[in-house]
Design a protein around this motif. Structure first.
Motif, short mmCIF file in Angstrom:
data_model
loop_
_atom_site.label_atom_id
_atom_site.label_comp_id
_atom_site.label_asym_id
_atom_site.label_seq_id
_atom_site.Cartn_x
_atom_site.Cartn_y
_atom_site.Cartn_z
N GLU A 94 8.81 -4.89 5.12
CA GLU A 94 7.53 -4.41 4.58
C GLU A 94 6.56 -4.08 5.71
N VAL A 95 5.86 -2.97 5.56
CA VAL A 95 4.82 -2.61 6.51
C VAL A 95 3.57 -3.45 6.20
N VAL A 96 3.20 -4.30 7.15
CA VAL A 96 2.04 -5.17 6.99
C VAL A 96 0.99 -4.73 8.03
N VAL A 97 -0.21 -4.45 7.55
CA VAL A 97 -1.23 -3.85 8.42
C VAL A 97 -2.48 -4.72 8.46
N THR A 98 -3.03 -4.85 9.65
CA THR A 98 -4.33 -5.49 9.86
C THR A 98 -5.26 -4.46 10.47
N THR A 99 -6.42 -4.26 9.84
CA THR A 99 -7.39 -3.32 10.39
C THR A 99 -8.46 -4.10 11.15
N ARG A 100 -9.08 -3.42 12.08
CA ARG A 100 -10.12 -4.07 12.88
C ARG A 100 -11.51 -3.90 12.26
N SER A 101 -11.55 -3.36 11.06
CA SER A 101 -12.84 -3.20 10.38
C SER A 101 -13.29 -4.54 9.80
N ALA A 102 -14.45 -4.98 10.23
CA ALA A 102 -14.99 -6.24 9.70
C ALA A 102 -15.81 -6.01 8.43
#
Length: 400
Positions: A263-271
């Motif tokens: 699975e593609v798991v993504v973390t964004t740097r947008s707070a």
């Protein structure tokens, strides 16, 4: 993102976001996760994956954003509504979600006329591609979906040089222009096409040869914005620098070995809208990884790992079928089936009638209701005698 300063900055931003977003704070507390102590990808991986289906449930329980919005609500420029439904905030400075990187890689810019055939209503695709094309100086024709005859005329008479479309709609428009106005009226040289599962590369090569275009694609979702894009420098997609991408086991959420599909798991740097360890439900594998193990180049999508089924670039959820039964008079039970027919992705409805219901009226109503709920049109509706007990609401036969 392997340097210490970047992780420290992210730790501070996530800790502050948790103070403003009760849903995020509850997620951290449930996992005994201290965002202020975040110092590496290994630390981040201790946080369980947030599934798309879970986000839908959280938003239903605590509308509209499930307690994950850390920005001032007054700063929102738009609220998008994707199938599920999922509410996605767009900040005033959100712009094109960096989709302009795809247009720059393709060499699209001033002097280009881009016909954008994605929807401008509720879902973000139309407006995001519009903003991306404008960011590189191109001129946009906001075509939206449908009206193929008119859009073919627009392509011919304006001499559009680029198009944003699904592969199926691209072929429909290209064939219409060539048939009605002649090959010389077809001036499109760049096509930004919606990604598909399966033999996507072979289909693109055929399109390029048949219509004299170069084709480009990106991997973006409404929840995350641009995740990865073709940069012309190698196979697959280059991961956007503002995203931390992992390939994880769908069951455990743990990272998988390089080259293994997961699975593609993504973390964004947008707070402001902190999608941290967000499970997209899409499957792929890493083509390249950075020193910390995060994916830097991503393969083409291989399929879906969750309950949702992707049909013509729209995710359809089992809940849609459940709500269809509730909302459509005369329907006792229903099942939706995604399949391929004549090389095209279609979705068909099987309807079990209540006693005395008018079949024709029920089919017409069900098709309209499904379109409203799912934001994608069903191709056919058929009356069936019955469905087995506990039959799945949604079947995927197109990838089988």
């Amino acid at each position: 993102m392997s340097d210490v300063s970047s992780w420290k900055r992210l730790a501070v931003e996530y800790a502050e976001a948790a103070k403003r977003a009760p849903g995020l704070r509850a997620r951290f507390e449930a996992a005994d996760f201290d965002p202020a102590a975040l110092a590496s990808l290994e630390d981040l991986t201790r946080l369980p994956v947030l599934k798309k289906e879970t986000l839908v449930a959280l938003q239903r329980a605590n509308p509209p954003f499930g307690g994950f919005l850390a920005a001032d609500p007054l700063s929102l420029a738009r609220i998008y509504v994707s199938p599920g439904p999922i509410f996605e905030p767009s900040l005033a400075d959100g712009g094109a979600h960096n989709l302009d990187m795809l247009f720059r890689a393709a060499g699209t810019g001033p002097g280009d006329i881009v016909l954008n055939t994605w929807s401008y209503h509720l879902v973000p695709a139309g407006l995001l591609f519009d903003a991306a094309a404008r960011a590189v100086g191109a001129t946009v024709v906001p075509g939206g979906v449908g009206n193929s005859e008119l859009q073919a005329q627009v392509l011919a008479e304006l001499g559009a040089t680029a198009i944003v479309a699904s592969t199926a709609f691209f072929i429909t428009l290209a064939d219409a222009v060539i048939a009605r106005y002649g090959r010389e009226a077809w001036r499109v040289r760049t096509a930004f096409l919606g990604g598909e599962m399966g033999d996507w590369a072979a289909r693109r090569r055929h399109i390029e040869a048949a219509y004299g275009v170069t084709t480009w694609a990106a991997y973006a979702t409404a929840d995350l914005g641009l995740v990865a894009y073709e940069d012309g420098r190698g196979e697959g997609y280059a991961v956007h620098p503002d995203c931390i991408v992992q390939i994880c086991d769908p069951a455990t959420g743990l990272p998988m070995a390089p080259g293994t599909t997961g699975e593609v798991v993504v973390t964004t740097r947008s707070a402001n809208w902190p999608m941290i360890r967000f499970g997209t439900g899409d499957s792929a594998f890493a083509l390249e990884a950075g020193p910390d193990g995060s994916v830097t180049r991503l393969s083409m999508l291989q399929g879906r790992v969750g309950a949702a089924v992707k049909v013509r670039e729209i995710f359809v959820y089992p809940r849609v079928v459940e709500e269809l039964v509730i909302a459509t008079p005369g329907v006792a039970a229903a099942q939706a089936t995604a399949r391929r027919r004549e090389g095209r992705e279609v979705i068909d409805l099987g309807l079990v009638l209540e006693q005395g219901a008018d079949a024709a009226a029920v089919k017409a109503s069900a098709l309209e209701t499904f379109k409203t709920l799912a934001r994608v049109r069903a191709d056919a509706a058929a009356i069936i005698a019955s469905l087995p007990e506990n039959a799945p609401l949604l079947l995927n036969e197109k990838d089988g």
